[in-house]
Enzyme design. Structure first.
Site, mmCIF file in Angstrom:
data_model
loop_
_atom_site.group_PDB
_atom_site.id
_atom_site.type_symbol
_atom_site.label_atom_id
_atom_site.label_comp_id
_atom_site.label_asym_id
_atom_site.label_seq_id
_atom_site.Cartn_x
_atom_site.Cartn_y
_atom_site.Cartn_z
ATOM 1 N N HIS A 132 38.325 36.768 36.763
ATOM 2 C CA HIS A 132 38.964 36.638 35.449
ATOM 3 C C HIS A 132 39.017 38.057 34.865
ATOM 4 C CE1 HIS A 132 39.207 35.707 31.137
ATOM 5 N NE2 HIS A 132 39.614 34.495 31.478
ATOM 6 N N ASP A 209 29.190 35.982 36.762
ATOM 7 C CA ASP A 209 30.007 35.428 35.683
ATOM 8 C C ASP A 209 29.964 33.911 35.837
ATOM 9 O OD1 ASP A 209 31.963 34.432 34.077
ATOM 10 O OD2 ASP A 209 33.567 35.740 34.795
ATOM 11 N N GLN A 212 32.472 29.499 34.366
ATOM 12 C CA GLN A 212 32.992 28.222 34.890
ATOM 13 C C GLN A 212 31.935 27.411 35.623
ATOM 14 O OE1 GLN A 212 35.774 26.988 34.045
ATOM 15 N NE2 GLN A 212 36.880 28.765 33.286
ATOM 16 N N LYS A 235 32.930 26.213 26.686
ATOM 17 C CA LYS A 235 33.390 25.507 27.890
ATOM 18 C C LYS A 235 32.391 24.426 28.303
ATOM 19 C CE LYS A 235 35.530 29.720 29.706
ATOM 20 N NZ LYS A 235 36.958 29.614 29.485
ATOM 21 N N CYS A 375 44.615 34.461 33.418
ATOM 22 C CA CYS A 375 43.864 35.725 33.254
ATOM 23 C C CYS A 375 43.325 36.231 34.580
ATOM 24 C CB CYS A 375 42.724 35.586 32.241
ATOM 25 S SG CYS A 375 43.271 35.119 30.610
HETATM 26 N N1 7TS Z 1 34.984 34.423 33.114
HETATM 27 C C1 7TS Z 1 35.589 33.342 33.609
HETATM 28 C C2 7TS Z 1 35.399 32.970 35.050
HETATM 29 C C3 7TS Z 1 36.396 32.569 32.770
HETATM 30 O O1 7TS Z 1 36.982 31.489 33.268
HETATM 31 C C4 7TS Z 1 36.558 32.940 31.415
HETATM 32 C C5 7TS Z 1 37.477 32.188 30.500
HETATM 33 C C6 7TS Z 1 35.867 34.056 30.963
HETATM 34 C C7 7TS Z 1 35.087 34.790 31.833
HETATM 35 C C8 7TS Z 1 35.932 34.487 29.541
HETATM 36 O O2 7TS Z 1 35.345 33.543 28.719
HETATM 37 P P1 7TS Z 1 35.449 33.688 27.117
HETATM 38 O O3 7TS Z 1 34.841 32.439 26.606
HETATM 39 O O4 7TS Z 1 34.679 34.897 26.746
HETATM 40 O O5 7TS Z 1 36.902 33.809 26.806
HETATM 41 N N2 7TS Z 1 38.471 31.456 31.140
HETATM 42 C C9 7TS Z 1 39.559 30.885 30.596
HETATM 43 C C10 7TS Z 1 40.486 30.178 31.339
HETATM 44 O O6 7TS Z 1 40.421 29.988 32.552
HETATM 45 N N3 7TS Z 1 41.475 29.733 30.517
HETATM 46 O O7 7TS Z 1 41.194 30.140 29.277
HETATM 47 C C11 7TS Z 1 40.006 30.864 29.309
#
Ligand code: 7TS
Length: 420
Positions: A132, A209, A212, A235, A375
């Site tokens: 990501h 990371d 997910q 999430k 992303c």
């Molecule tokens: N890393 C992964 C693997 C992610 O899927 C996401 C967000 C992030 C980091 C960043 O998370 P945040 O909460 O700081 O934004 N992923 C997604 C997605 O797949 N669609 O919208 C956000």
């Protein structure tokens, strides 16, 4: 809580998770909603909404300051959530649990603090091609500042990491490996334990990371032994604006804070300051109090169901979805297509229809999916596609949701065959 299996009148499998759709108020207003964008953010159960409301309605004072009762209650709820997070990931101490705004901020903190302190010209950071952007762009920022280089571990065409290549890339120049536990675009579960062991065997740090994976899989810091772990509350049934950076205590002791301000200091002079003890050294300013309390409540909710049960539910639903969508001519599925190494995410495209058009037609059927590069532009470049449609599942989804998705896909195909 044990999963009770029942079947609805159409013969679709229902679990107590899916029956627990009633825990999520959004379905009351919108009972037909098929929410399949859980990788972007999950829905919120009533207990989390209530906990946030309770803070704002009944004890919305600041933390770590007031002697008065309300502030003491806010502090104990906020710090209580930290202990809930610690237990959830089995960290050794709450000193290792830092509240951030989300996974993105957590990774930036590691890159801009640990990275800038420890990397220099000639050093290498190893990432995967399926990152990501949140676990890529921060390292590019560090590379600009330090002149270190970034190397990428490739995947095969099914999205499975090339472990042999990782072994080849690890060298005396490598200082850190940063990789996703679960790919947000393909759902691939990476063999992080093996990768951590390989890196640690040659003294290299590892950042996982877990944005997910924390919502879907049990995570244990004592077992995994990674150096850094990042995830987001929103999430995993929690509020937006709250996330976690886990890091080993001795690493945090040697890291400099990147944000300065209230709460993160013990003494301040006109010329210099001394830092607060862990974890507060890394939490400058008034934190996201309600959100942290909400995250604690979300974790309690998930634990009541059980992370093993959630993992099993997601795997069974993914298997059902793979089989169901494979039956539709013209649908191409991406990823390993094996629930043992894929978490509740299924990316697909339909021959001759742009993913955004598919998502729009599905929206007309009250089905929420995401279409785009998710992303993960370098991953899309590797797969030689510009976008996919992504269905991502969670504990309130069931086979009926997958069936509605399949019908929606067929409808999209019909509309496009008719109009071309
Ligand atoms: N890393 C992964 C693997 C992610 O899927 C996401 C967000 C992030 C980091 C960043 O998370 P945040 O909460 O700081 O934004 N992923 C997604 C997605 O797949 N669609 O919208 C956000």
């Amino acid at each position: 809580m044990k999963i009770r299996i029942q079947h609805d009148k159409h013969g679709f499998r229902m679990t107590n998770h899916t029956m627990n759709k009633k825990d999520f108020p959004i379905f009351k207003k919108n009972p037909g909603l098929v929410y399949l964008d859980n990788a972007a953010t999950s829905l919120k159960p009533k207990c989390v909404i209530d906990a946030v409301n309770d803070y704002f309605s009944n004890y919305s004072a600041n933390v770590h300051r007031g002697i008065y009762d309300l502030s003491a209650k806010a502090t104990s709820s906020y710090e209580g959530s930290r202990e809930t997070v610690r237990e959830f990931i089995n960290a050794a101490s709450t000193k290792e649990v830092i509240f951030t705004h989300g996974a993105t901020e957590a990774i930036n903190m590691v890159a801009l603090s640990w990275g800038v302190q420890n990397l220099k010209s000639g050093d290498e950071v190893i990432l995967t091609i399926s990152e990501h952007h949140s676990n890529l762009v921060p390292w590019q920022l560090v590379a600009k500042k330090t002149n270190c280089a970034i190397r990428f571990v490739d995947i095969d065409d099914n999205g499975v990491l090339n472990l042999a290549q990782l072994s080849k890339l690890l060298s005396r120049r490598t200082k850190i490996v940063a990789l996703p536990h679960v790919s947000n675009a393909l759902g691939t579960i990476n063999p992080i334990k093996t990768m951590i062991q390989k890196a640690h065997a040659v003294g290299i740090k590892v950042l996982v990371d877990a944005a997910q994976s924390a919502p879907h899989l049990p995570i244990d810091m004592q077992q995994l032994d990674c150096d850094f772990l990042a995830f987001s509350g929103h999430k995993m049934c929690g509020p937006t604006g709250i996330g976690v950076l886990y890091a080993k205590e001795r690493i945090l002791e040697n890291m400099q804070p990147i944000f300065g301000g209230g709460d993160m200091i013990s003494e301040v002079y006109t010329t210099h300051s001394k830092w607060n003890s862990l974890p507060w050294k890394f939490e400058a300013g008034t934190p996201a109090i309600a959100e942290a309390i909400g995250l604690g409540e979300a974790i309690k909710y998930l634990k009541k169901i059980g992370m093993d049960e959630i993992k099993k539910h997601d795997a069974e639903l993914l298997e059902f979805a793979i089989k169901r969508l494979q039956k539709i001519p013209g649908v191409k599925l991406f990823g390993p297509l094996d629930p043992k190494i894929q978490s509740g995410i299924l990316s697909f495209n339909i021959d001759g229809i742009h993913p955004h058009d598919v998502a729009e037609i599905l929206n007309g059927e009250n089905i929420a999916v995401r279409a785009g590069h998710h992303c993960c532009m370098p991953l899309m470049q590797r797969l030689e596609i510009s976008a996919t449609v992504r269905a991502s599942f969670y504990l309130y989804n069931d086979e009926r949701d997958v069936e509605k998705l399949a019908h929606g896909i067929k409808k999209a195909i019909e509309i496009f065959n008719f109009s071309h």
